[in-house]
Scaffold this motif. Structure first.
Motif, PDB file in Angstrom:
ATOM      1  N   SER A 359       0.892  -1.254   0.021  1.00  0.00           N
ATOM      2  CA  SER A 359      -0.058   0.185   0.172  1.00  0.00           C
ATOM      3  C   SER A 359       0.680   1.318  -0.109  1.00  0.00           C
ATOM      4  CB  SER A 359      -0.869   0.019   1.405  1.00  0.00           C
ATOM      5  OG  SER A 359      -0.047  -0.035   2.492  1.00  0.00           O
ATOM      6  N   TYR A 360       2.100   1.108  -0.010  1.00  0.00           N
ATOM      7  CA  TYR A 360       2.900   2.380  -0.256  1.00  0.00           C
ATOM      8  C   TYR A 360       2.514   3.440  -1.036  1.00  0.00           C
ATOM      9  CZ  TYR A 360       6.828   5.753   0.175  1.00  0.00           C
ATOM     10  OH  TYR A 360       7.629   6.590   0.332  1.00  0.00           O
ATOM     11  N   PHE A 361       2.501   3.012  -2.256  1.00  0.00           N
ATOM     12  CA  PHE A 361       2.427   4.179  -3.282  1.00  0.00           C
ATOM     13  C   PHE A 361       0.734   4.618  -3.401  1.00  0.00           C
ATOM     14  CE2 PHE A 361       5.741   1.990  -5.297  1.00  0.00           C
ATOM     15  CZ  PHE A 361       6.794   3.117  -5.438  1.00  0.00           C
ATOM     16  N   ARG A 362      -0.109   3.899  -2.611  1.00  0.00           N
ATOM     17  CA  ARG A 362      -1.399   4.486  -2.519  1.00  0.00           C
ATOM     18  C   ARG A 362      -1.458   5.236  -1.407  1.00  0.00           C
ATOM     19  NH1 ARG A 362      -2.657  -1.021  -4.444  1.00  0.00           N
ATOM     20  NH2 ARG A 362      -2.953  -1.877  -2.509  1.00  0.00           N
ATOM     21  N   ASN A 363      -0.876   4.937  -0.227  1.00  0.00           N
ATOM     22  CA  ASN A 363      -1.050   5.680   0.950  1.00  0.00           C
ATOM     23  C   ASN A 363      -0.136   6.578   1.665  1.00  0.00           C
ATOM     24  OD1 ASN A 363      -3.425   4.095   0.917  1.00  0.00           O
ATOM     25  ND2 ASN A 363      -2.822   2.871   2.826  1.00  0.00           N
ATOM     26  N   LEU A 372       2.289   5.955 -10.271  1.00  0.00           N
ATOM     27  CA  LEU A 372       2.687   4.752  -9.571  1.00  0.00           C
ATOM     28  C   LEU A 372       1.734   4.004  -8.612  1.00  0.00           C
ATOM     29  CD1 LEU A 372       6.321   5.486  -8.272  1.00  0.00           C
ATOM     30  CD2 LEU A 372       5.616   4.268 -10.162  1.00  0.00           C
ATOM     31  N   THR A 373       0.427   4.875  -8.333  1.00  0.00           N
ATOM     32  CA  THR A 373      -0.586   4.460  -7.616  1.00  0.00           C
ATOM     33  C   THR A 373      -1.435   3.731  -8.264  1.00  0.00           C
ATOM     34  OG1 THR A 373      -1.931   6.123  -8.026  1.00  0.00           O
ATOM     35  CG2 THR A 373      -0.562   6.487  -6.108  1.00  0.00           C
ATOM     36  N   GLN A 374      -1.167   3.751  -9.499  1.00  0.00           N
ATOM     37  CA  GLN A 374      -2.098   2.745 -10.584  1.00  0.00           C
ATOM     38  C   GLN A 374      -1.311   1.369 -10.854  1.00  0.00           C
ATOM     39  OE1 GLN A 374      -5.353   3.939 -11.178  1.00  0.00           O
ATOM     40  NE2 GLN A 374      -4.189   5.477  -9.706  1.00  0.00           N
ATOM     41  N   ASN A 375       0.061   1.244 -10.519  1.00  0.00           N
ATOM     42  CA  ASN A 375       0.774   0.152 -10.472  1.00  0.00           C
ATOM     43  C   ASN A 375       0.468  -0.967  -9.636  1.00  0.00           C
ATOM     44  OD1 ASN A 375       2.678  -1.803 -11.523  1.00  0.00           O
ATOM     45  ND2 ASN A 375       4.293  -0.839 -10.369  1.00  0.00           N
ATOM     46  N   ASN A 376       0.103  -2.347 -10.033  1.00  0.00           N
ATOM     47  CA  ASN A 376      -0.509  -3.036  -8.898  1.00  0.00           C
ATOM     48  C   ASN A 376       0.613  -4.279  -9.070  1.00  0.00           C
ATOM     49  OD1 ASN A 376      -0.508  -4.379 -11.494  1.00  0.00           O
ATOM     50  ND2 ASN A 376      -2.929  -4.568 -11.397  1.00  0.00           N
ATOM     51  N   ASN A 377       1.904  -4.084  -9.504  1.00  0.00           N
ATOM     52  CA  ASN A 377       2.965  -5.107  -9.587  1.00  0.00           C
ATOM     53  C   ASN A 377       4.228  -4.613  -9.340  1.00  0.00           C
ATOM     54  OD1 ASN A 377       4.970  -6.768 -10.846  1.00  0.00           O
ATOM     55  ND2 ASN A 377       3.391  -8.123 -10.495  1.00  0.00           N
ATOM     56  N   LEU A 378       4.955  -5.099  -8.203  1.00  0.00           N
ATOM     57  CA  LEU A 378       6.325  -4.672  -7.742  1.00  0.00           C
ATOM     58  C   LEU A 378       7.189  -5.782  -7.998  1.00  0.00           C
ATOM     59  CD1 LEU A 378       5.878  -2.870  -4.405  1.00  0.00           C
ATOM     60  CD2 LEU A 378       5.733  -1.819  -6.492  1.00  0.00           C
TER      61      LEU A 378
END
Length: 897
Positions: A359-363, A372-378
């Protein structure tokens, strides 16, 4: 008198700030009264011989119009393009007068008939250069008095690999104490290109100036277009070194409705060495939330380079005791390392790491890149490879990988993967030379792959429990093949593959020894220790290439169409491996087969025998067309269909459903390669029952069509700009993307290279360049006329699913982003998209940038959605004074997840 024109220079000097005149014991020399009247010729006839053993024995001097050496006055007079060279000192000016008894020189400008001054003195000593209105200099003491001096100091800014920036130093009066120390009175510091009338400057009353190192000033304040501002300091320090120096990073002050007032992005920069630096910045909120970010960049030329970024935040929402109170810790780690290919040709180490809280980039409370908040893969990868060049060459690699789904929070890792590949060996042919026939083309290879695979979740990551369910195994593969021509046009390949699979644990099954009915269950026991299984198979294929041309009549622009087909027919045989299967009695009392290798890393060999024939067909279609330009005589090739691939197979050993679905995929580009189209799908020849299960009945016999479309997807991408529909000149190339470096950085961080999923908010690196900005930073073409630069990117994707007669579009959306340069210094950008299935807009961003010569002005706005916010920034463009800024942004209301 030289002093007269030296002081007269102050009346029309560009610096208008007044200050009392310095008093000095050195008196100005008188010019000969006829110097201006007799300036059209060199007065060589009246020169007197200078005494020996004076400074004149060591200097070189010259002038264009007037050179006179006076024994009586003990002076030398030079007029118009005068020059003097002495040791490491160089002086050029309109007028130069030198007293060779006191070893003092006086230099100044000359005035033309219109009263305009020209030929300003140019003074250079060592590496230091000064351009004043007038100067007095003593060759013995190295001291000087300079009026209206102008100098430029280069200073390295940013981290390792950063560029250089220039600080312009202007002073009304300067006293040179020695080779490295100057004292300034009434000075200006600016990074503006225009030093005569800068749009901003920092006024300093008194200062000590050490060229190439620093300026230490007293009371200093900032002026905007000659208007003083309240931005002031009682004393100031300006580093000017060409080497990187440590220093404070000025913070931004903001507020958050959920966390209170905040100090953000304040910290310190540490230049550890010429190859390594370290930056730390942090945030603090009045409700107790805090965070910090560290960045270290290292680089060694011809060896390696990379960076390490770590971010941590402790987020507290609301206040303790309230119902909406929550606390969350998030982090993110990014590592980039690359090795120069010339450093070691036989070994290479590289790393690309992007891991952390899902949840880092979203929160994050300090998120500046919304894409980066739309990226669901690291994903991450660290690898070391080694090549042993001796025959047969062996390539060895050791890799650790990480893949993290930020939606499900499931993490898959390999710690590590060992891969070894031996080069292809032809045992019946010479190493050099052409190989002919089936015998000489017989070849084999060897490869091995060993893995330790781990699957865990975000909450267990980096704890001991993440290793509890790890699986270890190895696979050895030896393919043997040969190829030859058949009937000249057919290419035949025949071969086989042997695999040996190792594992270090197996699983046995049996009933619970407790005989009570209520406790009957199947027990899975783990057997530790080495075990192995093997399998093999045979395969063959035959293929060819078929060309078809259709030529049009002469005189037509469309001259010909070529269709290229590459059909291929293959055969594959794999036996059944019952020897690796056992039986157990299930709860119904029936015997059931199982393999002790089921559930291991590489699974179990197949129990079903396979004897199948596969068919594939690839197609490309090209056209040959004459260009509209009559001066071009050669036709142009264009692609009508880049590829169209069909594939299916038939299994003779299957009891039912012998025919596999027909899969297809293809793509092409249209409109001068601006529009890209890619599609894929699957066609099933069998029907399904009421439960959606495939049955052994052809769909056409069940009242349907020949094939049943089960899935399909299409992706379209279109890019255009104001130059798209213009006719390009012969040999003209496409312009390079000015944001190419930034886009590569985005991709390395896990984002996209374009703005389709959003762009950075208040990211100084994301300040996109103006299309008409020159190398000196000035904007060319101040009036556009009828052309306004713009660009637009469109991406459409649609996915169809019909495996169970649901006849549903699971995804149907359009994304778009674009830039419009309304004027030479105004640029507007937008990024958004619409989801036709869920009937709503995706992440939408609006922003504009204003180039104010020495300043940057930016505003970005997310009008709605989870990431709703706005951001405003105005600050000095130069990185030397980048902390002189006003940065205001709203904060997201994150709350609980």
């Amino acid at each position: 008198m030289l002093v007269c024109w030296g002081l007269q220079a102050q009346e029309d000097r560009p610096i208008t700030l007044r200050t009392p005149v310095f008093r000095d014991t050195i008196k100005g020399a008188l010019l000969p009264p006829n110097i201006l009247n007799d300036s059209v010729k060199k007065d060589t006839a009246t020169q007197e011989k200078a005494p020996s053993n004076t400074i004149l024995d060591q200097i070189r001097y010259s002038a264009k119009d007037y050179v006179r050496l006076s024994q009586k006055d003990k002076k030398i007079y030079l007029y118009n393009e005068a020059e003097i060279y002495y040791q490491d000192t160089e002086l050029k000016a309109g007028i130069i007068v030198m007293d060779y008894t006191t070893n003092e020189v006086y230099a100044g400008r000359i005035k033309d008939e219109d009263g305009n001054y020209s030929q300003l003195p140019f003074f250079k000593q060592g590496q230091n250069e000064v351009i004043p209105d007038s100067i007095r200099f003593n060759f013995d003491t190295k001291r000087a008095i300079i009026w209206n001096s102008r100098t430029e100091q280069q200073a390295q800014v940013g981290a390792i690999g950063g560029g250089n920036d220039a600080m312009k130093v202007l002073a009304e009066r300067t006293k040179k104490e020695n080779d490295s120390v100057y004292f300034l009175r009434n000075g200006r510091l600016t990074t503006s290109k225009d030093t005569i009338d800068p749009d901003y400057f920092i006024r300093i009353r008194k200062a000590k100036f050490v060229p190439g190192k620093k300026i230490i000033a007293g009371f200093s304040n900032m002026y905007l277009v000659q208007v003083p501002t309240p931005i002031a300091l009682p004393f100031a320090y300006f580093p000017l070194t060409n080497n990187r120096t440590g220093g404070l990073i000025f913070p931004t002050f903001t507020s958050d409705p959920q966390r209170g007032y905040a100090i953000q992005n304040g910290g310190y920069y540490f230049p550890i060495s010429d190859y390594l630096d370290f930056t730390i910045v942090g945030d603090f909120f009045t409700n107790g939330s805090y965070g910090f970010r560290t960045r270290s960049v290292y680089k060694k030329r011809y060896k390696y380079q990379g960076s390490i970024d770590f971010r941590f935040e402790n987020l507290i929402t609301s206040q303790r005791g309230f119902e909406d109170y929550s606390r969350q810790t998030i982090y993110n780690l990014q590592i980039q390392h690359s090795q120069d290919s010339k450093a070691n040709p036989n070994s290479r180490f590289s790393a690309s790491v992007n891991l952390g809280s899902s949840s880092y980039f979203r929160n994050s409370a300090n998120q500046v890149n919304l894409a980066l908040t739309q990226n669901n893969n690291l994903s991450s990868s660290i690898s070391y490879s080694k090549t042993f060049p001796a025959y047969p060459r062996v390539d060895l690699s050791l890799t650790a990988t990480h893949n993290q789904n930020t939606n499900t929070e499931v993490i898959n890792m390999t710690l590590p993967t060992l891969q070894m590949n031996m080069e292809r060996i032809f045992p019946f042919a010479k190493r050099d030379g052409v190989k002919k026939g089936a015998l000489q083309n017989i070849n084999f290879q060897y490869s091995a792959r060993a893995e330790n695979r781990i699957q865990t979740v975000d909450s267990l990551f980096l704890t001991g429990r993440m290793f509890e369910d790890s699986r270890v195994g190895a696979r050895h593969t030896i393919p043997i093949n040969t190829n030859f021509k058949l009937a000249q046009y057919l290419s035949v390949t025949v071969g086989g593959t042997y695999e040996d699979v190792w594992t270090f644990e197996t699983f046995t099954r049996g009933q619970n020894p407790d005989n009570t009915t209520s406790n009957q269950e199947v027990v899975l026991d783990t057997v530790r220790g080495f075990d192995r299984w093997n399998r093999y198979g045979l395969q063959a294929s035959i293929g060819t290439t078929v060309y078809g041309d259709y030529r049009f009549k002469e005189g037509k622009r469309l001259q010909a169409i070529r269709h290229v087909m590459r059909p291929s027919l293959g055969w594959n045989y794999t036996p059944s491996f019952e020897q690796f299967y056992d039986t157990y009695t299930n709860l119904d009392g029936e015997l059931e087969q199982y393999s002790r290798f089921e559930g291991t890393l590489n699974g179990a060999p197949s129990l079903n025998r396979s004897n199948s024939v596969s068919f594939s067909l690839s197609n490309t279609i090209e056209a040959k067309i004459m260009p509209k330009d009559s001066s071009e005589t050669e036709p142009k090739k264009i692609s009508l269909l880049s590829n169209l691939n069909l594939a299916t197979s038939y299994n003779f050993e299957a009891d039912s459903l012998k025919l596999a679905p027909l899969s297809f995929n293809g793509g092409t580009t249209l409109l001068n390669n601006k529009l890209s189209i890619n599609f894929q799908g699957s066609l099933d020849p069998y029907a399904i029952d009421n439960n959606g299960t495939r049955i052994n009945t052809l769909n056409i016999k069940n009242g349907g069509s020949l094939f049943r479309l089960t899935r399909a997807s299409v992706n379209l991408g279109y890019s255009l700009n104001n130059e798209t529909f213009k006719k390009k000149k012969k040999g003209e190339k496409e312009e390079e993307d000015p944001d190419a470096d930034l886009n590569d950085y985005r991709a390395a961080s896990g984002g996209r290279k374009d703005d389709l999923f959003g762009f950075g908010l208040n990211d100084r690196d994301a300040n996109f360049a103006f299309d008409n900005e020159g190398e000196d930073g000035e904007v060319d073409n101040p009036i556009y006329g009828t052309t306004i630069p713009w660009d637009l990117r469109l991406a459409f994707t649609s996915t169809y699913s019909n495996t169970n007669r649901q006849n549903e579009f699971t995804n149907n959306s359009l994304m778009f982003s674009g830039n419009v340069q309304l004027s030479p210094r105004w640029k507007v950008r937008v990024s958004s998209g619409y989801d036709f299935k869920n009937k709503g807009f995706n992440l939408t961003q609006l922003g504009f940038t204003r180039n104010l010569k020495s300043f940057d002005l930016r505003f970005n706005w997310v009008p709605f959605g989870r990431n709703e916010r706005w951001d405003f920034f105005i600050g000095i463009s130069s990185s030397i004074l980048r902390d002189l800024k006003w940065d205001q942004r709203s904060q997201r209301n994150i709350g609980r997840r």
